[in-house]
Design a protein around this motif. Sequence first.
Motif, PDB file in Angstrom:
ATOM      1  N   GLN A 159      28.800  37.859  20.284  1.00 20.27           N
ATOM      2  CA  GLN A 159      29.556  37.469  19.108  1.00 20.27           C
ATOM      3  C   GLN A 159      30.007  36.012  19.190  1.00 20.27           C
ATOM      4  O   GLN A 159      30.037  35.306  18.181  1.00 20.27           O
ATOM      5  CB  GLN A 159      30.772  38.384  18.939  1.00 20.27           C
ATOM      6  N   GLY A 160      30.310  35.537  20.402  1.00 25.94           N
ATOM      7  CA  GLY A 160      30.693  34.138  20.581  1.00 25.94           C
ATOM      8  C   GLY A 160      29.559  33.198  20.224  1.00 25.94           C
ATOM      9  O   GLY A 160      29.758  32.170  19.560  1.00 25.94           O
ATOM     10  N   VAL A 161      28.342  33.556  20.646  1.00 28.74           N
ATOM     11  CA  VAL A 161      27.177  32.734  20.314  1.00 28.74           C
ATOM     12  C   VAL A 161      26.906  32.802  18.811  1.00 28.74           C
ATOM     13  O   VAL A 161      26.543  31.800  18.178  1.00 28.74           O
ATOM     14  CB  VAL A 161      25.937  33.185  21.113  1.00 28.74           C
ATOM     15  N   GLN A 162      27.076  33.981  18.224  1.00 32.51           N
ATOM     16  CA  GLN A 162      26.890  34.126  16.777  1.00 32.51           C
ATOM     17  C   GLN A 162      27.860  33.215  16.024  1.00 32.51           C
ATOM     18  O   GLN A 162      27.487  32.590  15.029  1.00 32.51           O
ATOM     19  CB  GLN A 162      27.113  35.574  16.341  1.00 32.51           C
ATOM     20  N   VAL A 163      29.099  33.130  16.490  1.00 34.02           N
ATOM     21  CA  VAL A 163      30.084  32.263  15.854  1.00 34.02           C
ATOM     22  C   VAL A 163      29.629  30.806  15.917  1.00 34.02           C
ATOM     23  O   VAL A 163      29.715  30.062  14.930  1.00 34.02           O
ATOM     24  CB  VAL A 163      31.466  32.427  16.513  1.00 34.02           C
ATOM     25  N   ALA A 164      29.109  30.372  17.089  1.00 29.80           N
ATOM     26  CA  ALA A 164      28.634  28.995  17.237  1.00 29.80           C
ATOM     27  C   ALA A 164      27.503  28.698  16.264  1.00 29.80           C
ATOM     28  O   ALA A 164      27.475  27.639  15.617  1.00 29.80           O
ATOM     29  CB  ALA A 164      28.167  28.748  18.675  1.00 29.80           C
ATOM     30  N   ILE A 165      26.556  29.631  16.130  1.00 27.15           N
ATOM     31  CA  ILE A 165      25.430  29.449  15.208  1.00 27.15           C
ATOM     32  C   ILE A 165      25.924  29.392  13.768  1.00 27.15           C
ATOM     33  O   ILE A 165      25.538  28.518  12.993  1.00 27.15           O
ATOM     34  CB  ILE A 165      24.404  30.594  15.377  1.00 27.15           C
ATOM     35  N   THR A 166      26.801  30.329  13.415  1.00 28.49           N
ATOM     36  CA  THR A 166      27.286  30.408  12.038  1.00 28.49           C
ATOM     37  C   THR A 166      28.133  29.194  11.666  1.00 28.49           C
ATOM     38  O   THR A 166      28.023  28.671  10.552  1.00 28.49           O
ATOM     39  CB  THR A 166      28.093  31.699  11.821  1.00 28.49           C
ATOM     40  N   VAL A 167      28.965  28.725  12.596  1.00 33.43           N
ATOM     41  CA  VAL A 167      29.810  27.562  12.307  1.00 33.43           C
ATOM     42  C   VAL A 167      28.952  26.317  12.081  1.00 33.43           C
ATOM     43  O   VAL A 167      29.236  25.496  11.206  1.00 33.43           O
ATOM     44  CB  VAL A 167      30.837  27.329  13.441  1.00 33.43           C
ATOM     45  N   PHE A 168      27.867  26.177  12.852  1.00 28.39           N
ATOM     46  CA  PHE A 168      26.938  25.060  12.640  1.00 28.39           C
ATOM     47  C   PHE A 168      26.388  25.087  11.212  1.00 28.39           C
ATOM     48  O   PHE A 168      26.414  24.088  10.485  1.00 28.39           O
ATOM     49  CB  PHE A 168      25.784  25.135  13.646  1.00 28.39           C
ATOM     50  N   LEU A 169      25.901  26.263  10.788  1.00 24.92           N
ATOM     51  CA  LEU A 169      25.356  26.403   9.441  1.00 24.92           C
ATOM     52  C   LEU A 169      26.442  26.193   8.387  1.00 24.92           C
ATOM     53  O   LEU A 169      26.199  25.603   7.329  1.00 24.92           O
ATOM     54  CB  LEU A 169      24.721  27.788   9.278  1.00 24.92           C
ATOM     55  N   THR A 188      27.239  40.424  11.304  1.00 28.37           N
ATOM     56  CA  THR A 188      28.352  41.358  11.152  1.00 28.37           C
ATOM     57  C   THR A 188      27.870  42.804  11.244  1.00 28.37           C
ATOM     58  O   THR A 188      28.497  43.654  11.892  1.00 28.37           O
ATOM     59  CB  THR A 188      29.056  41.124   9.804  1.00 28.37           C
ATOM     60  N   ILE A 189      26.743  43.094  10.598  1.00 30.79           N
ATOM     61  CA  ILE A 189      26.183  44.452  10.653  1.00 30.79           C
ATOM     62  C   ILE A 189      25.708  44.787  12.063  1.00 30.79           C
ATOM     63  O   ILE A 189      25.948  45.891  12.580  1.00 30.79           O
ATOM     64  CB  ILE A 189      25.017  44.597   9.648  1.00 30.79           C
ATOM     65  N   LEU A 190      25.089  43.811  12.708  1.00 30.46           N
ATOM     66  CA  LEU A 190      24.542  44.063  14.046  1.00 30.46           C
ATOM     67  C   LEU A 190      25.618  44.312  15.092  1.00 30.46           C
ATOM     68  O   LEU A 190      25.505  45.232  15.901  1.00 30.46           O
ATOM     69  CB  LEU A 190      23.666  42.876  14.479  1.00 30.46           C
ATOM     70  N   VAL A 191      26.647  43.460  15.104  1.00 31.33           N
ATOM     71  CA  VAL A 191      27.636  43.590  16.176  1.00 31.33           C
ATOM     72  C   VAL A 191      28.460  44.860  16.029  1.00 31.33           C
ATOM     73  O   VAL A 191      29.178  45.249  16.957  1.00 31.33           O
ATOM     74  CB  VAL A 191      28.579  42.361  16.245  1.00 31.33           C
ATOM     75  N   SER A 227      24.085  30.341   6.250  1.00 31.05           N
ATOM     76  CA  SER A 227      25.336  30.845   6.819  1.00 31.05           C
ATOM     77  C   SER A 227      25.556  32.303   6.445  1.00 31.05           C
ATOM     78  O   SER A 227      25.917  33.136   7.282  1.00 31.05           O
ATOM     79  CB  SER A 227      26.527  30.018   6.323  1.00 31.05           C
ATOM     80  N   PHE A 228      25.343  32.622   5.168  1.00 29.84           N
ATOM     81  CA  PHE A 228      25.505  34.001   4.714  1.00 29.84           C
ATOM     82  C   PHE A 228      24.544  34.929   5.454  1.00 29.84           C
ATOM     83  O   PHE A 228      24.912  36.033   5.852  1.00 29.84           O
ATOM     84  CB  PHE A 228      25.255  34.102   3.210  1.00 29.84           C
ATOM     85  N   GLY A 229      23.287  34.476   5.607  1.00 29.22           N
ATOM     86  CA  GLY A 229      22.293  35.316   6.276  1.00 29.22           C
ATOM     87  C   GLY A 229      22.698  35.663   7.689  1.00 29.22           C
ATOM     88  O   GLY A 229      22.659  36.833   8.108  1.00 29.22           O
ATOM     89  N   THR A 230      23.122  34.641   8.452  1.00 30.12           N
ATOM     90  CA  THR A 230      23.539  34.874   9.830  1.00 30.12           C
ATOM     91  C   THR A 230      24.832  35.679   9.888  1.00 30.12           C
ATOM     92  O   THR A 230      24.983  36.570  10.724  1.00 30.12           O
ATOM     93  CB  THR A 230      23.734  33.531  10.558  1.00 30.12           C
TER      94      THR A 230
END
Length: 471
Positions: free
Chosen positions: A50-60, A421-424, A413-416
Amino acid sequence: MAETVARTERAGHGRVLAALALAQFICSFAGSNMNVMINDISRDLDTTVQGVQVAITVFLLVMAALMIPGGKLTDRYGRKRCFLTGLVVYAAGALLSAASPGLGALILGNSILEGVGTALLIPPVYILTTLLYPDMTSRARAFGVIMALGGIGAAAGPLIGGLITTGISWRAAFVFQALVIAVIVMLGRRIDDPLPPDPTRSFDTAGAVLSAAGLVLVVMGILAADNNIWLMIALLVLGALVLWWFVRSVRAKEASGQEPLLSLTLFRNRTSNLGLVTQNVQWLMLLGSSFTVAAYLQVVRHYDAIQTGVVFTAATLGLLVTSLSAERLAKRRPQRTLIMAGFVVCIVGVAVLIALVAAYSTAWAFVPGLLLIGLGLGVMLTPSVNVVQSSFPEEQQGEISGLSRSVSNLGSSFGTAIAGTILVSGLTKGAYAAAMAALAVTGLGGLAAAALLPRGTGAGPATTPPPHHRP
């Protein structure tokens, strides 16, 4: 003599197009290559998926939130200056990411600095392409090259990132980005800005803050869905209120004769509005499916980075084949037809992906679906951009380019965020299928928007006029 001059001009345009296309490639690459590094980064930086997901999403998200201000700044400071400045900021972020000791430094380098750099450099890519290629056919060819490299960057990001991560380390993938940026800077020095900068143009700082804050709150609300439903609702409502405040401020500035960050007249063009919706959904499907499949392969099936990257080769090949055919397709078929066909192929690809992965445990089960998704996206990425950019005159290219890229990156951003959100909530086959199904349903919305485009939109080289030139 005339032939020599023509060859020199073509070579100059070729170098400029190479710089612009490589810039789109590296920014798209940055949005997807971290998907195969989830396990490596989590272990090395002592964080979670989830931490890595946040980094990816914040970039987008940073890209999406700042793209409109970035487009507006090109009018005041010039397209070339913004382009080169963005490259330098991006390179600094990539190098900081490569040396990051923890998740915080990674977010600062990758999510913030690279996001800001991208917001500065991407609007000039689309403005310069529109201005340098005035007719529909040549513009389709140029946008075809740019969107092909952009799509390949997103689709091949997992493979390239996987090779680098497995062969060296995940940190080397960020060094690779900095090296590509150096090449782009060398090529970009030859760019001649078709329009001189206008230092007297005002910049709506309050509008920039409000628009960025509203977009950030909306996406953060989606991210909060798996933790606290009431927090999600609060953030979404607050984001909507801030965006409403932004619209009110724009109307007030226009009524008083001031220049707002974004003119509301941009939204009076029905064709452009529908094209923006299709752009948003396209990138939502591309980045959402990339994150979903990559996370599932690594967390559930325990694939390493390079194995995960190899699986995505099918999508990369599909994108490459259809994107590079953009000029030929634009001559033969209306843009509306191409966009609709792309969505149909993508949605079928998602359905195939869900069905085969549920039935078979082999990696080959991913290939047909990913190939179809890549083919569909490649067919429609260029027409959607062409429809939007070609709907406005030269003097509005800075605004519409920023808006267009913001909408596209908001889709990423929405896609990620949605898929993540569904995955985690439970990384199982059921969660994987649910995430992909959500993307397919969104794709149906994009198909509906494409169907509402005027019939014959962009049909052939002569139906869409080139941007008007200032007197």
